[in-house]
Design a protein around this motif. Structure first.
Motif, PDB file in Angstrom:
ATOM      1  N   ALA A 119       0.828  -1.217   0.000  1.00 10.65           N
ATOM      2  CA  ALA A 119       0.000   0.000   0.000  1.00 10.65           C
ATOM      3  C   ALA A 119       0.859   1.262   0.000  1.00 10.65           C
ATOM      4  CB  ALA A 119      -0.916   0.002   1.224  1.00 10.65           C
ATOM      5  N   THR A 120       1.993   1.234   0.712  1.00 10.83           N
ATOM      6  CA  THR A 120       2.793   2.467   0.828  1.00 10.83           C
ATOM      7  C   THR A 120       3.852   2.586  -0.266  1.00 10.83           C
ATOM      8  OG1 THR A 120       4.350   1.421   2.363  1.00 10.83           O
ATOM      9  CG2 THR A 120       2.483   2.604   3.344  1.00 10.83           C
ATOM     10  N   VAL A 121       4.171   1.481  -0.943  1.00  8.67           N
ATOM     11  CA  VAL A 121       5.143   1.526  -2.049  1.00  8.67           C
ATOM     12  C   VAL A 121       4.458   0.970  -3.299  1.00  8.67           C
ATOM     13  CG1 VAL A 121       7.409   0.790  -2.869  1.00  8.67           C
ATOM     14  CG2 VAL A 121       7.061   1.186  -0.427  1.00  8.67           C
ATOM     15  N   ILE A 131      15.976  -2.905 -14.383  1.00  6.94           N
ATOM     16  CA  ILE A 131      16.312  -3.837 -13.296  1.00  6.94           C
ATOM     17  C   ILE A 131      15.686  -3.334 -12.002  1.00  6.94           C
ATOM     18  CG2 ILE A 131      18.191  -4.782 -11.877  1.00  6.94           C
ATOM     19  CD1 ILE A 131      20.008  -4.687 -14.296  1.00  6.94           C
ATOM     20  N   LEU A 132      15.138  -4.266 -11.236  1.00  4.47           N
ATOM     21  CA  LEU A 132      14.651  -3.974  -9.886  1.00  4.47           C
ATOM     22  C   LEU A 132      15.547  -4.757  -8.927  1.00  4.47           C
ATOM     23  CD1 LEU A 132      12.616  -3.140  -7.684  1.00  4.47           C
ATOM     24  CD2 LEU A 132      11.207  -5.098  -8.381  1.00  4.47           C
ATOM     25  N   HIS A 133      16.234  -4.039  -8.040  1.00  4.91           N
ATOM     26  CA  HIS A 133      17.152  -4.713  -7.120  1.00  4.91           C
ATOM     27  C   HIS A 133      16.575  -4.730  -5.710  1.00  4.91           C
ATOM     28  CE1 HIS A 133      20.899  -6.207  -5.497  1.00  4.91           C
ATOM     29  NE2 HIS A 133      20.874  -5.246  -4.590  1.00  4.91           N
ATOM     30  N   LEU A 134      16.510  -5.926  -5.147  1.00  6.47           N
ATOM     31  CA  LEU A 134      15.935  -6.136  -3.813  1.00  6.47           C
ATOM     32  C   LEU A 134      16.913  -6.970  -2.992  1.00  6.47           C
ATOM     33  CD1 LEU A 134      12.447  -7.338  -5.133  1.00  6.47           C
ATOM     34  CD2 LEU A 134      12.995  -5.036  -4.280  1.00  6.47           C
ATOM     35  N   THR A 135      16.732  -6.951  -1.667  1.00  4.30           N
ATOM     36  CA  THR A 135      17.582  -7.830  -0.861  1.00  4.30           C
ATOM     37  C   THR A 135      16.764  -8.493   0.246  1.00  4.30           C
ATOM     38  OG1 THR A 135      18.338  -6.532   1.049  1.00  4.30           O
ATOM     39  CG2 THR A 135      19.388  -6.033  -1.083  1.00  4.30           C
ATOM     40  N   GLY A 136      17.353  -9.535   0.800  1.00 12.57           N
ATOM     41  CA  GLY A 136      16.698 -10.289   1.870  1.00 12.57           C
ATOM     42  C   GLY A 136      16.557  -9.497   3.157  1.00 12.57           C
ATOM     43  N   ILE A 137      17.290  -8.390   3.280  1.00 14.51           N
ATOM     44  CA  ILE A 137      17.169  -7.584   4.507  1.00 14.51           C
ATOM     45  C   ILE A 137      15.729  -7.097   4.656  1.00 14.51           C
ATOM     46  CG2 ILE A 137      17.899  -5.441   5.655  1.00 14.51           C
ATOM     47  CD1 ILE A 137      20.630  -5.799   4.162  1.00 14.51           C
ATOM     48  N   THR A 138      15.151  -6.663   3.549  1.00 16.35           N
ATOM     49  CA  THR A 138      13.778  -6.130   3.599  1.00 16.35           C
ATOM     50  C   THR A 138      12.801  -7.168   4.161  1.00 16.35           C
ATOM     51  OG1 THR A 138      14.342  -4.788   1.679  1.00 16.35           O
ATOM     52  CG2 THR A 138      12.003  -4.967   2.205  1.00 16.35           C
ATOM     53  N   ALA A 139      13.033  -8.425   3.826  1.00 15.53           N
ATOM     54  CA  ALA A 139      12.115  -9.479   4.289  1.00 15.53           C
ATOM     55  C   ALA A 139      12.136  -9.620   5.805  1.00 15.53           C
ATOM     56  CB  ALA A 139      12.488 -10.810   3.646  1.00 15.53           C
ATOM     57  N   ALA A 140      13.222  -9.172   6.432  1.00 14.94           N
ATOM     58  CA  ALA A 140      13.354  -9.318   7.885  1.00 14.94           C
ATOM     59  C   ALA A 140      12.733  -8.150   8.647  1.00 14.94           C
ATOM     60  CB  ALA A 140      14.833  -9.440   8.255  1.00 14.94           C
ATOM     61  N   LEU A 141      12.332  -7.097   7.938  1.00 19.89           N
ATOM     62  CA  LEU A 141      11.930  -5.874   8.640  1.00 19.89           C
ATOM     63  C   LEU A 141      10.524  -5.934   9.219  1.00 19.89           C
ATOM     64  CD1 LEU A 141      13.484  -3.177   6.266  1.00 19.89           C
ATOM     65  CD2 LEU A 141      14.497  -4.285   8.275  1.00 19.89           C
ATOM     66  N   ALA A 143       6.231  -7.907   8.475  1.00 24.81           N
ATOM     67  CA  ALA A 143       5.345  -8.693   7.602  1.00 24.81           C
ATOM     68  C   ALA A 143       4.923  -7.857   6.399  1.00 24.81           C
ATOM     69  CB  ALA A 143       4.126  -9.166   8.387  1.00 24.81           C
ATOM     70  N   ASP A 144       4.733  -6.540   6.615  1.00 23.94           N
ATOM     71  CA  ASP A 144       4.360  -5.661   5.509  1.00 23.94           C
ATOM     72  C   ASP A 144       5.473  -5.614   4.449  1.00 23.94           C
ATOM     73  OD1 ASP A 144       1.865  -4.960   6.364  1.00 23.94           O
ATOM     74  OD2 ASP A 144       2.477  -3.042   7.265  1.00 23.94           O
ATOM     75  N   CYS A 145       6.703  -5.532   4.927  1.00 24.63           N
ATOM     76  CA  CYS A 145       7.840  -5.500   3.994  1.00 24.63           C
ATOM     77  C   CYS A 145       7.923  -6.805   3.207  1.00 24.63           C
ATOM     78  CB  CYS A 145       9.146  -5.272   4.748  1.00 24.63           C
ATOM     79  SG  CYS A 145       9.389  -3.562   5.252  1.00 24.63           S
ATOM     80  N   ARG A 146       7.648  -7.910   3.908  1.00 22.11           N
ATOM     81  CA  ARG A 146       7.670  -9.207   3.212  1.00 22.11           C
ATOM     82  C   ARG A 146       6.575  -9.239   2.142  1.00 22.11           C
ATOM     83  NH1 ARG A 146       9.395 -11.791   7.765  1.00 22.11           N
ATOM     84  NH2 ARG A 146       7.327 -12.295   8.543  1.00 22.11           N
ATOM     85  N   ALA A 147       5.429  -8.712   2.493  1.00 21.83           N
ATOM     86  CA  ALA A 147       4.325  -8.683   1.518  1.00 21.83           C
ATOM     87  C   ALA A 147       4.718  -7.825   0.309  1.00 21.83           C
ATOM     88  CB  ALA A 147       3.062  -8.132   2.175  1.00 21.83           C
ATOM     89  N   LEU A 148       5.443  -6.741   0.579  1.00 27.70           N
ATOM     90  CA  LEU A 148       5.891  -5.884  -0.526  1.00 27.70           C
ATOM     91  C   LEU A 148       6.816  -6.658  -1.470  1.00 27.70           C
ATOM     92  CD1 LEU A 148       6.141  -3.140  -1.942  1.00 27.70           C
ATOM     93  CD2 LEU A 148       8.045  -2.623  -0.405  1.00 27.70           C
ATOM     94  N   LEU A 149       7.745  -7.412  -0.883  1.00 26.18           N
ATOM     95  CA  LEU A 149       8.658  -8.183  -1.738  1.00 26.18           C
ATOM     96  C   LEU A 149       7.891  -9.194  -2.575  1.00 26.18           C
ATOM     97  CD1 LEU A 149      11.746  -8.851   0.578  1.00 26.18           C
ATOM     98  CD2 LEU A 149      11.501  -7.152  -1.217  1.00 26.18           C
ATOM     99  N   HIS A 150       6.871  -9.796  -1.987  1.00 26.94           N
ATOM    100  CA  HIS A 150       6.045 -10.748  -2.747  1.00 26.94           C
ATOM    101  C   HIS A 150       5.348 -10.052  -3.899  1.00 26.94           C
ATOM    102  CE1 HIS A 150       6.124 -14.788  -0.959  1.00 26.94           C
ATOM    103  NE2 HIS A 150       6.767 -14.119  -0.025  1.00 26.94           N
TER     104      HIS A 150
END
Ligand code: KDG
Length: 351
Positions: A119-121, A131-141, A143-150
């Motif tokens: 919702a916020t991004v 290219i979209l660059h992501l990292t596993g750090i975001t997944a640890a922040l 549940a919302d961040c994990r949903a964003l990565l999904h």
């Protein structure tokens, strides 16, 4: 138009005034950190159009992050300010010379960036990039961040090439879910970067073929063995045949024959992988923090420029070398003409 969008949390980083345990460090110097903005800054400094997408507080640390990242030439227009949550910060010590270990203390729980979500991004902030660059750090922040990565890694027409750096930060994963969460996310990407140390920690193996069996999804899998080598297993065009490695270009002595077998996905249906191995240059290490991000930036720079696998790995090593020889998390990359000259040197220089 942007080449690369990097989504993730950045923090004001406090670097120690002298070596030793955290309890004994009397003063700290302010710098910035954050894996994804490190990649964006390095790519911008290397001449690419990079955007960093995140959330920061309305505090002075948020101002400082935005100013500093923008000064690298990164587009920060999609970074949102959160009046209710602070900007994350972290303190670290220098690595112990003998063990290479260093202490990290994060103050980022409940940070502005931890409120990143679908919702916020909005997806629109990444759409249109190459290219979209992501990292596993975001997944640890959160549940919302994990949903964003999904959301960002969901298959959809015109999705940018998704690059995922596993970036396992043990201090952020107390619940034991990292191996499964990070494996699942990595498998949704097109390009995955992982260090042998974190692969061992997460999945109990750093063997390239075993990692490939765990991660059949990405077309390219980069495995970094610290100061020794980096390799990429890349799926060649789908064609029938048994799983295996189609060829090698630049073998640095590792990973050895066992790393060259069965490297395609378990079904073998997508065709064999090509294995390319490039040894790392020897450098006098000042601080290893941020070297992985610099490597990713070099590899992505080479990808954007359409360079071959060996050159992409060499540019990764060259940008990592710049970060390894600087004290902060972020270092200026070598100028492109110089990097190209160094990358073009013969195998004798790279052996
Ligand atoms: O990749 C280097 C990072 O560790 C650093 O800049 C901070 O993003 C960071 C983190 O979460 O550790």
């Amino acid at each position: 138009l942007v080449d690369v969008v990097c989504v993730g949390e950045s923090m004001v980083t406090f670097l120690p005034s002298r070596p030793g345990p955290l309890a004994d460090v009397p003063a700290f110097t302010r710098a910035i950190g954050g894996a994804e903005s490190n990649v964006a800054c390095t790519l911008a400094a290397a001449g690419h159009r990079a955007r960093w997408v995140s959330r920061v507080g309305t505090d002075g640390f948020g101002d400082h992050l935005l100013d500093t990242v923008a000064a690298y030439g990164v587009d920060t227009g999609a970074v949102r300010r959160d009046p209710h949550r602070p900007t994350g910060v972290y303190f670290r010590t220098d690595a112990d010379r003998a063990t290479d270990a260093h202490e990290v203390v994060y103050y980022r729980a409940g940070s502005a960036a931890s409120a990143m979500s679908p919702a916020t991004v909005p997806y629109a902030t990444v759409a249109g990039a190459r290219i979209l660059h992501l990292t596993g750090i975001t997944a640890a922040l959160s549940a919302d961040c994990r949903a964003l990565l999904h959301e960002l890694t969901a298959p959809r027409p015109g999705r940018p090439l998704v690059s995922f750096d596993v970036n396992h930060r043990p201090a952020l994963w107390r619940d034991g879910t990292a191996p499964e969460v990070l494996r699942e996310l990595a498998d949704r990407a097109d390009l995955v970067l992982v260090g042998t140390d974190e692969a061992e920690r997460l999945w109990g193996t750093a063997d390239p073929a075993a990692l490939r069996a765990l991660l059949p999804g990405p077309a390219a899998l980069v495995v970094k063995d610290g100061a020794r080598t980096a390799l990429v297993l890349e799926r060649t065009a789908a064609r029938p045949g048994p799983p295996g490695v189609a060829g090698t270009e630049d073998t640095g002595g590792t990973p050895g024959p066992e790393g060259s077998e069965g490297a395609a996905g378990p079904s073998g249906a997508t065709g064999p992988d090509t294995l390319t191995v490039v040894p790392a240059p020897r450098v006098e290490v000042v601080s290893a923090v941020g070297a992985g991000d610099a490597f990713a930036a070099g590899f992505l720079s080479g990808t954007l420029r359409g360079l071959d696998a060996r050159a992409r790995l060499r540019h990764g090593h060259l940008m990592a070398a710049a970060a390894l020889t600087a004290p902060g998390d972020l270092a200026a990359p070598p100028r492109r003409a110089r990097a190209d000259r160094l990358a073009a040197l013969g195998a004798d220089a790279w052996g």
